[in-house]
Design a protein around this motif. Structure first.
Motif, short mmCIF file in Angstrom:
data_model
loop_
_atom_site.label_atom_id
_atom_site.label_comp_id
_atom_site.label_asym_id
_atom_site.label_seq_id
_atom_site.Cartn_x
_atom_site.Cartn_y
_atom_site.Cartn_z
N ASP A 82 108.78 15.32 -60.53
CA ASP A 82 108.75 15.98 -59.11
C ASP A 82 109.68 14.91 -58.00
OD1 ASP A 82 108.39 16.75 -56.34
OD2 ASP A 82 106.44 17.62 -56.96
N GLU A 83 110.94 15.24 -57.84
CA GLU A 83 111.83 14.27 -57.05
C GLU A 83 111.15 14.04 -55.70
OE1 GLU A 83 116.79 14.08 -56.13
OE2 GLU A 83 115.82 15.85 -57.12
N VAL A 84 110.78 15.15 -55.17
CA VAL A 84 110.30 14.96 -53.63
C VAL A 84 109.03 13.97 -53.67
CG1 VAL A 84 109.18 15.82 -51.75
CG2 VAL A 84 110.78 17.04 -52.89
N LEU A 85 107.95 14.13 -54.59
CA LEU A 85 106.81 13.45 -54.94
C LEU A 85 107.31 11.95 -55.14
CD1 LEU A 85 103.81 12.88 -54.78
CD2 LEU A 85 103.85 13.64 -57.16
N ARG A 86 108.22 11.75 -55.83
CA ARG A 86 108.73 10.45 -56.38
C ARG A 86 109.48 9.53 -55.45
NH1 ARG A 86 111.47 12.35 -60.42
NH2 ARG A 86 113.69 12.03 -59.65
N GLY A 87 110.16 10.38 -54.56
CA GLY A 87 110.79 9.69 -53.30
C GLY A 87 109.67 9.02 -52.39
N ARG A 88 108.54 10.01 -52.44
CA ARG A 88 107.39 9.54 -51.59
C ARG A 88 106.95 8.45 -51.97
NH1 ARG A 88 104.07 13.97 -51.59
NH2 ARG A 88 105.89 15.05 -50.38
N VAL A 89 106.72 8.07 -53.55
CA VAL A 89 106.11 7.08 -54.02
C VAL A 89 106.82 5.91 -53.87
CG1 VAL A 89 105.49 6.25 -56.33
CG2 VAL A 89 104.86 8.57 -55.74
N PHE A 90 108.33 5.98 -53.88
CA PHE A 90 109.18 4.89 -53.64
C PHE A 90 109.04 4.33 -52.29
CE2 PHE A 90 110.96 5.58 -57.88
CZ PHE A 90 111.68 4.42 -58.02
N GLU A 91 108.97 5.33 -51.19
CA GLU A 91 108.75 4.80 -49.76
C GLU A 91 107.56 4.33 -49.50
OE1 GLU A 91 110.91 4.75 -47.56
OE2 GLU A 91 112.51 5.61 -48.71
N THR A 92 106.36 4.76 -49.96
CA THR A 92 104.98 4.36 -49.46
C THR A 92 104.57 3.30 -50.74
OG1 THR A 92 103.93 6.24 -51.14
CG2 THR A 92 104.59 6.54 -48.73
N LYS A 93 104.88 2.90 -51.87
CA LYS A 93 104.36 2.26 -52.56
C LYS A 93 105.45 1.22 -53.31
CE LYS A 93 100.59 4.98 -54.63
NZ LYS A 93 99.79 4.04 -54.06
N VAL A 94 106.30 1.63 -53.90
CA VAL A 94 107.55 0.79 -54.66
C VAL A 94 107.90 -0.15 -53.84
CG1 VAL A 94 109.57 0.54 -56.12
CG2 VAL A 94 108.00 2.27 -56.51
N ARG A 95 108.70 0.22 -52.52
CA ARG A 95 109.44 -0.56 -51.49
C ARG A 95 108.52 -1.47 -50.51
NH1 ARG A 95 113.02 4.44 -50.66
NH2 ARG A 95 114.13 4.41 -52.52
N ARG A 96 107.39 -1.40 -50.70
CA ARG A 96 106.32 -2.22 -49.99
C ARG A 96 105.45 -3.32 -50.88
NH1 ARG A 96 102.75 2.01 -46.44
NH2 ARG A 96 104.44 2.94 -45.23
N LEU A 97 105.92 -3.45 -52.30
CA LEU A 97 105.61 -4.46 -53.30
C LEU A 97 106.25 -5.70 -53.01
CD1 LEU A 97 105.35 -2.33 -56.71
CD2 LEU A 97 103.42 -3.07 -55.19
N ILE A 98 105.56 -6.86 -53.26
CA ILE A 98 106.05 -8.33 -53.19
C ILE A 98 107.15 -8.31 -54.44
CG2 ILE A 98 104.22 -9.06 -51.75
CD1 ILE A 98 103.41 -10.62 -54.42
N LYS A 99 107.74 -9.29 -54.29
CA LYS A 99 108.88 -9.35 -55.53
C LYS A 99 108.22 -9.59 -56.91
CE LYS A 99 111.69 -13.05 -57.25
NZ LYS A 99 112.25 -14.43 -57.18
N ALA A 100 107.03 -10.19 -57.03
CA ALA A 100 106.50 -10.40 -58.50
C ALA A 100 106.01 -9.09 -58.68
CB ALA A 100 105.30 -11.61 -58.24
N ASP A 101 105.21 -8.36 -58.14
CA ASP A 101 104.78 -6.94 -58.16
C ASP A 101 105.91 -5.98 -58.76
OD1 ASP A 101 102.26 -7.68 -58.15
OD2 ASP A 101 101.68 -7.13 -56.10
N MET A 102 106.76 -6.10 -57.98
CA MET A 102 108.26 -5.03 -58.19
C MET A 102 108.70 -5.36 -59.68
SD MET A 102 111.38 -4.15 -55.73
CE MET A 102 110.49 -3.42 -54.42
N VAL A 103 108.95 -6.46 -59.97
CA VAL A 103 109.49 -6.90 -61.16
C VAL A 103 108.40 -6.60 -62.34
CG1 VAL A 103 110.18 -8.85 -62.69
CG2 VAL A 103 111.09 -8.50 -60.13
N ALA A 104 107.05 -6.80 -62.08
CA ALA A 104 106.30 -6.36 -63.01
C ALA A 104 106.05 -5.05 -63.42
CB ALA A 104 104.62 -6.94 -62.42
N VAL A 105 106.28 -4.19 -62.43
CA VAL A 105 106.49 -2.85 -62.40
C VAL A 105 107.51 -2.28 -63.24
CG1 VAL A 105 106.81 -0.52 -61.12
CG2 VAL A 105 105.11 -2.04 -60.37
N LEU A 106 108.48 -3.01 -63.00
CA LEU A 106 109.89 -2.62 -63.69
C LEU A 106 109.65 -2.95 -65.24
CD1 LEU A 106 113.01 -2.12 -64.43
CD2 LEU A 106 113.27 -4.53 -63.38
#
Length: 248
Positions: A82-106
């Motif tokens: 779901d591209e729309v939902l995925r965009g929302r997840v990036f805005e509300t979750k991924v881009r709010r993570l600190i560096k260590a968490d973002m790399v850990a998610v990756l």
């Protein structure tokens, strides 16, 4: 119904522009369905843990993922079709993570072979102010793509890496060459070998051995001979001694 997952990669020749983002490339998504089942309760629905984890690889014991990182991984997997939902997840979750968490998610997405989601997260990582190119991280992503048969995507990532790496990185580049050889990509492996020499990195014995073995297997004996002579010059011993040392 599964649909291709769009992964944003700023690589001009193979990517098409899209509104609000630099570029995107569509790579074939692996067939993967997330199983849900809800049971009714008087006041609210309850999502059963057994059903939610039906097609989910568990987090490896001992991995230090924060609650935010775990929730982000789960939300991304739920949104991948779901591209729309995925965009929302990036805005509300991924881009709010600190560096260590973002790399850990990756890295967790890569471990679970969610390569297309991982590449899109990596695109966001590259936009962060703290981002510095790391060959070992590129190697992890390229290895995951090749492991899942996404050869074109791996080549795109390698081309991106070449534009970012301008300093010697012996460990990272040796690892990348050996990874490319492991997945039977001698052409790209030789290209990486040339990049090593360009930035001043030194190929190790395992890298020379992997390249020579692949060149011999493909009948490229002239290239194999040049590599053997280069190894002998670098290490100061005959090729036969280098092979013996590696085997012991």
């Amino acid at each position: 119904m599964n649909s291709p997952l769009r992964c944003y990669l700023p690589f001009p020749k193979t990517l098409a522009a899209t509104a609000g983002r630099p570029c995107l490339v569509e790579l074939p998504a692996r067939s993967c369905e997330l199983g849900h089942s809800w049971t009714s309760m008087p006041l609210r629905p309850v999502h059963t843990m057994r059903d939610r984890s039906k097609n989910r690889r568990p987090l490896q014991k001992g991995r230090n993922l924060s609650i935010e990182a775990i929730q982000t991984v789960h939300s991304l997997k739920l949104s991948k079709n779901d591209e729309v939902l995925r965009g929302r997840v990036f805005e509300t979750k991924v881009r709010r993570l600190i560096k260590a968490d973002m790399v850990a998610v990756l890295r967790e997405l890569l471990r679970q072979d969610e390569c297309l989601l991982a590449v899109q997260v990596f695109d966001d990582v590259r936009k962060e102010y703290w981002y510095k190119p790391q060959v070992l991280l590129y190697t992890e992503i390229i290895a995951a793509l090749l492991r899942n048969g996404m050869i074109e995507g791996a080549q795109v990532l390698f081309s991106m890496m070449k534009t970012e790496i301008c300093e010697a990185d012996d460990e990272g580049l040796n690892s990348l060459v050996q990874t490319l050889m492991l997945f039977n990509m001698p052409g790209t492996g030789m290209e990486c070998f040339q990049l090593m020499k360009k930035v001043g990195s030194e190929p190790d014995k395992s890298t020379f051995r992997a390249l020579v073995n692949h060149m011999n297997a493909k009948g490229e004996f002239d290239v194999s001979l040049r590599l053997r002579r280069e190894a002998e010059k670098q290490f100061g011993v005959p090729w036969e001694f280098l092979i013996a040392e590696e085997e012991t």
